[in-house]
Design a protein around this motif. Structure first.
Motif, PDB file in Angstrom:
ATOM      1  N   SER A  13     -52.108 -36.018   1.696  1.00 32.64           N
ATOM      2  CA  SER A  13     -53.404 -34.914   1.634  1.00 32.64           C
ATOM      3  C   SER A  13     -53.780 -34.746   2.833  1.00 32.64           C
ATOM      4  N   LYS A  14     -53.847 -35.711   3.832  1.00 29.46           N
ATOM      5  CA  LYS A  14     -54.042 -35.375   5.279  1.00 29.46           C
ATOM      6  C   LYS A  14     -53.775 -34.226   5.878  1.00 29.46           C
ATOM      7  N   TYR A  15     -52.651 -33.774   5.212  1.00 28.15           N
ATOM      8  CA  TYR A  15     -51.934 -32.659   5.932  1.00 28.15           C
ATOM      9  C   TYR A  15     -52.214 -31.333   5.451  1.00 28.15           C
ATOM     10  N   LEU A  16     -52.968 -31.466   4.246  1.00 30.57           N
ATOM     11  CA  LEU A  16     -53.239 -30.094   3.606  1.00 30.57           C
ATOM     12  C   LEU A  16     -54.687 -29.525   3.996  1.00 30.57           C
ATOM     13  N   GLY A  17     -54.679 -28.069   4.212  1.00 31.56           N
ATOM     14  CA  GLY A  17     -55.992 -27.737   4.565  1.00 31.56           C
ATOM     15  C   GLY A  17     -56.631 -27.548   3.531  1.00 31.56           C
ATOM     16  N   PHE A  18     -56.500 -27.646   2.359  1.00 31.91           N
ATOM     17  CA  PHE A  18     -57.352 -27.651   1.168  1.00 31.91           C
ATOM     18  C   PHE A  18     -58.301 -28.748   1.495  1.00 31.91           C
ATOM     19  N   PHE A  19     -57.742 -29.861   1.679  1.00 34.24           N
ATOM     20  CA  PHE A  19     -58.623 -31.448   2.001  1.00 34.24           C
ATOM     21  C   PHE A  19     -58.783 -31.332   3.390  1.00 34.24           C
ATOM     22  N   ASN A  20     -59.033 -30.470   4.204  1.00 31.26           N
ATOM     23  CA  ASN A  20     -59.432 -30.407   5.707  1.00 31.26           C
ATOM     24  C   ASN A  20     -58.437 -31.292   6.349  1.00 31.26           C
ATOM     25  N   GLY A  21     -57.245 -31.056   6.065  1.00 33.12           N
ATOM     26  CA  GLY A  21     -56.287 -31.564   6.645  1.00 33.12           C
ATOM     27  C   GLY A  21     -55.715 -30.752   8.075  1.00 33.12           C
ATOM     28  N   GLU A  22     -54.587 -31.237   8.506  1.00 34.50           N
ATOM     29  CA  GLU A  22     -54.323 -30.821  10.001  1.00 34.50           C
ATOM     30  C   GLU A  22     -53.109 -29.800   9.689  1.00 34.50           C
ATOM     31  N   ALA A  23     -52.428 -29.389   8.718  1.00 33.82           N
ATOM     32  CA  ALA A  23     -51.496 -28.344   8.684  1.00 33.82           C
ATOM     33  C   ALA A  23     -52.247 -26.945   8.308  1.00 33.82           C
ATOM     34  N   LYS A  24     -51.702 -25.927   8.688  1.00 26.10           N
ATOM     35  CA  LYS A  24     -51.776 -24.740   7.927  1.00 26.10           C
ATOM     36  C   LYS A  24     -50.965 -24.377   6.775  1.00 26.10           C
ATOM     37  N   THR A  25     -51.857 -24.275   5.739  1.00 23.52           N
ATOM     38  CA  THR A  25     -51.149 -24.139   4.433  1.00 23.52           C
ATOM     39  C   THR A  25     -51.747 -23.185   3.721  1.00 23.52           C
ATOM     40  N   PRO A  26     -51.759 -22.077   3.917  1.00 21.89           N
ATOM     41  CA  PRO A  26     -52.803 -20.831   3.444  1.00 21.89           C
ATOM     42  C   PRO A  26     -52.396 -20.839   1.991  1.00 21.89           C
ATOM     43  N   PHE A  27     -51.158 -20.767   1.804  1.00 18.18           N
ATOM     44  CA  PHE A  27     -50.626 -20.504   0.231  1.00 18.18           C
ATOM     45  C   PHE A  27     -51.093 -21.483  -0.749  1.00 18.18           C
ATOM     46  N   LEU A  28     -50.930 -22.811  -0.411  1.00 20.32           N
ATOM     47  CA  LEU A  28     -50.973 -24.047  -1.141  1.00 20.32           C
ATOM     48  C   LEU A  28     -52.602 -24.011  -1.270  1.00 20.32           C
ATOM     49  N   ASP A  29     -53.210 -23.868  -0.193  1.00 16.21           N
ATOM     50  CA  ASP A  29     -54.818 -23.868  -0.259  1.00 16.21           C
ATOM     51  C   ASP A  29     -55.560 -22.711  -1.355  1.00 16.21           C
ATOM     52  N   SER A  30     -54.877 -21.681  -1.083  1.00 10.73           N
ATOM     53  CA  SER A  30     -55.152 -20.855  -2.041  1.00 10.73           C
ATOM     54  C   SER A  30     -54.973 -20.895  -3.435  1.00 10.73           C
ATOM     55  N   LEU A  31     -53.785 -21.447  -3.697  1.00 11.10           N
ATOM     56  CA  LEU A  31     -53.327 -21.782  -5.112  1.00 11.10           C
ATOM     57  C   LEU A  31     -54.217 -22.888  -5.739  1.00 11.10           C
ATOM     58  N   PHE A  32     -54.522 -23.914  -4.678  1.00 16.30           N
ATOM     59  CA  PHE A  32     -55.350 -24.994  -5.130  1.00 16.30           C
ATOM     60  C   PHE A  32     -56.803 -24.701  -5.353  1.00 16.30           C
ATOM     61  N   SER A  33     -57.213 -23.637  -4.719  1.00 18.50           N
ATOM     62  CA  SER A  33     -58.455 -23.070  -5.116  1.00 18.50           C
ATOM     63  C   SER A  33     -58.715 -22.667  -6.611  1.00 18.50           C
ATOM     64  N   GLN A  34     -57.553 -22.278  -7.039  1.00 17.63           N
ATOM     65  CA  GLN A  34     -57.664 -21.552  -8.568  1.00 17.63           C
ATOM     66  C   GLN A  34     -56.955 -22.580  -9.603  1.00 17.63           C
ATOM     67  N   SER A  35     -57.067 -24.037  -9.258  1.00 19.79           N
ATOM     68  CA  SER A  35     -56.407 -25.007 -10.047  1.00 19.79           C
ATOM     69  C   SER A  35     -57.357 -26.247 -10.051  1.00 19.79           C
ATOM     70  N   LEU A  36     -56.792 -27.174 -11.018  1.00 21.92           N
ATOM     71  CA  LEU A  36     -57.607 -28.272 -11.186  1.00 21.92           C
ATOM     72  C   LEU A  36     -57.123 -29.347 -10.318  1.00 21.92           C
ATOM     73  N   VAL A  37     -57.748 -29.740  -9.294  1.00 20.33           N
ATOM     74  CA  VAL A  37     -57.257 -30.700  -8.215  1.00 20.33           C
ATOM     75  C   VAL A  37     -57.872 -31.997  -8.329  1.00 20.33           C
ATOM     76  N   TYR A  38     -57.326 -33.130  -8.429  1.00 20.96           N
ATOM     77  CA  TYR A  38     -57.878 -34.429  -8.004  1.00 20.96           C
ATOM     78  C   TYR A  38     -57.998 -34.940  -6.729  1.00 20.96           C
ATOM     79  N   SER A  39     -59.149 -34.906  -6.279  1.00 25.27           N
ATOM     80  CA  SER A  39     -59.299 -35.247  -4.762  1.00 25.27           C
ATOM     81  C   SER A  39     -59.096 -36.741  -4.313  1.00 25.27           C
ATOM     82  N   ASN A  40     -59.137 -37.616  -5.359  1.00 21.75           N
ATOM     83  CA  ASN A  40     -58.360 -39.057  -4.966  1.00 21.75           C
ATOM     84  C   ASN A  40     -57.399 -39.307  -5.773  1.00 21.75           C
TER      85      ASN A  40
END
Length: 382
Positions: A13-40
């Motif tokens: 999770s530390k790499y995903l932009g959706f979780f304020n991570g380090e990598a640039k993951t624009p597609f997964l960030d966009s898809l996760f914003s329209q998904s059910l995400v377990y943040s833990n």
């Protein structure tokens, strides 16, 4: 519904932009914003060969040897593939690596998959990455082509490849994906792009809107720097459910595990029969929420408040992990008389006992509760 399960190599999770991570993951960030995400979301495995049984069969890695290479590797097991196959699903497993690597192909046979697609089946060395197998982008296109021509309904799993040492990407994309910092970051950018192209190819099929997509990782962060790593770096992974119709959406703070994916998918599919799982259905609010991992003789139990560590004989550490993410203040040493960890210890011991008993006695399949004395219809709950 069809099901497509993405297991992304090393996607902490530390790499995903959706979780304020380090990598640039624009597609997964966009898809996760329209998904059910377990943040833990947490891994129950430390390496790929452990993560695959955890995700597909709800078999955690709570022993020194990975299940695939252990004396129990020929035990009777259930999996998403074997159970959905009984319901008329076509089942397939895709991994662009060399056939036979890490025992994946024999495990997939044990797990009941109809088809295994590896480097051999891809059959084009022009797309070989020079180290592990076929580059993620063309291999995901290969999977998309196969699914387009597969009977419905289907269940398909893919384990990606390129977010792995030596962290290389195709030469034609090195200028496009060149993020500085940890060497894995450009590879994550590339895999995000590869998944985007997969979705672009399937988005206009007649089955796309009737498909459940699940995203997770085989394991989490591998420390490639000299910086202190947080607890969440070592075990925190994405666990995400996506439906194109938007019916699964939001962020849940509840603790989720790799071993919870199988029972949760079966719930979403209204699976009609009893089954065995050591994980829990994330959509069942009556289930206790915790995660257990194991490494080098130490069990680690995480719930909403504490990280509890146990060496098989006694408690050795207790931390308030949300405020002490580097696990520096061991509450057992600081204030023994003021800390109550009975609930964590009892819950952990019950799960260890259940795992060991079922593994040794080859009972990781559903047993009739009237004969076995089990109380839960769908899962074995200690």
């Amino acid at each position: 519904q069809n099901v497509v399960l993405f297991i992304v190599e090393s996607l902490s999770s530390k790499y995903l932009g959706f979780f304020n991570g380090e990598a640039k993951t624009p597609f997964l960030d966009s898809l996760f914003s329209q998904s059910l995400v377990y943040s833990n979301g947490f891994a129950n495995a430390n390496e790929t060969v452990q993560g695959i049984p955890a995700i597909l069969s709800s078999i955690p890695s709570w022993q020194d040897e990975p299940f695939i290479f252990s004396p129990y590797a020929l035990n009777s097991i259930t999996s998403l593939a074997s159970m959905l196959k009984k319901e008329g699903y076509q089942t397939s497993f895709f991994h662009g690596g060399f056939n036979g690597t890490m025992g994946f192909e024999p495990f997939c046979k044990l797990a009941g998959f109809d088809k295994y697609y590896g480097k051999k089946e891809y059959n084009n060395d022009a797309d070989f990455d020079g180290d592990w197998g076929i580059w993620d982008e063309p291999f995901l296109q290969f999977q998309a082509d196969k699914l387009i021509n597969t009977g419905k309904p289907f269940f398909s799993t893919v384990l990606t490849l390129n977010t792995h040492h030596p962290f290389s990407i195709p030469g034609k994309y090195r200028e496009q994906f060149n993020q500085k910092g940890d060497p894995i970051l450009p590879c994550i950018q590339y895999t995000d792009f590869a998944i985007r192209r997969f979705f672009k190819k399937i988005k206009h099929t007649d089955w796309y809107k009737n498909t459940l997509f699940v995203f997770t990782a085989d394991h989490a962060f591998q420390n490639t720097s000299k910086k202190d790593a947080h607890l969440s770096d070592y075990y925190r992974i994405p666990i995400v459910f996506h439906k194109p119709d938007g019916s699964l959406k939001g962020i849940s703070p509840e603790i989720a595990n790799q071993i919870d994916i199988m029972p949760s998918v079966l719930h979403l599919l209204n699976y009609p029969s009893p089954y065995f799982a050591l994980g829990k259905n994330l959509f069942d609010e009556s289930c206790n929420r915790f995660s257990i991992s194991y490494n080098a003789g130490i069990y680690q139990y995480i719930d909403s408040a504490y990280c509890f560590q146990f060496n098989g004989q006694k408690a050795i550490a207790l931390y308030k992990w949300k405020t002490d993410s580097l696990l520096r203040e061991n509450l057992l040493k600081a204030q023994v008389s003021q800390v109550n960890y009975i609930q964590q210890e009892e819950s952990l011991k019950k799960m260890i006992q259940s795992f060991n008993s079922c593994m040794i006695n080859n009972k990781m399949i559903y047993q009739d509760s009237r004969k076995e004395g089990l109380t839960d219809r769908n899962t074995f709950t200690p």
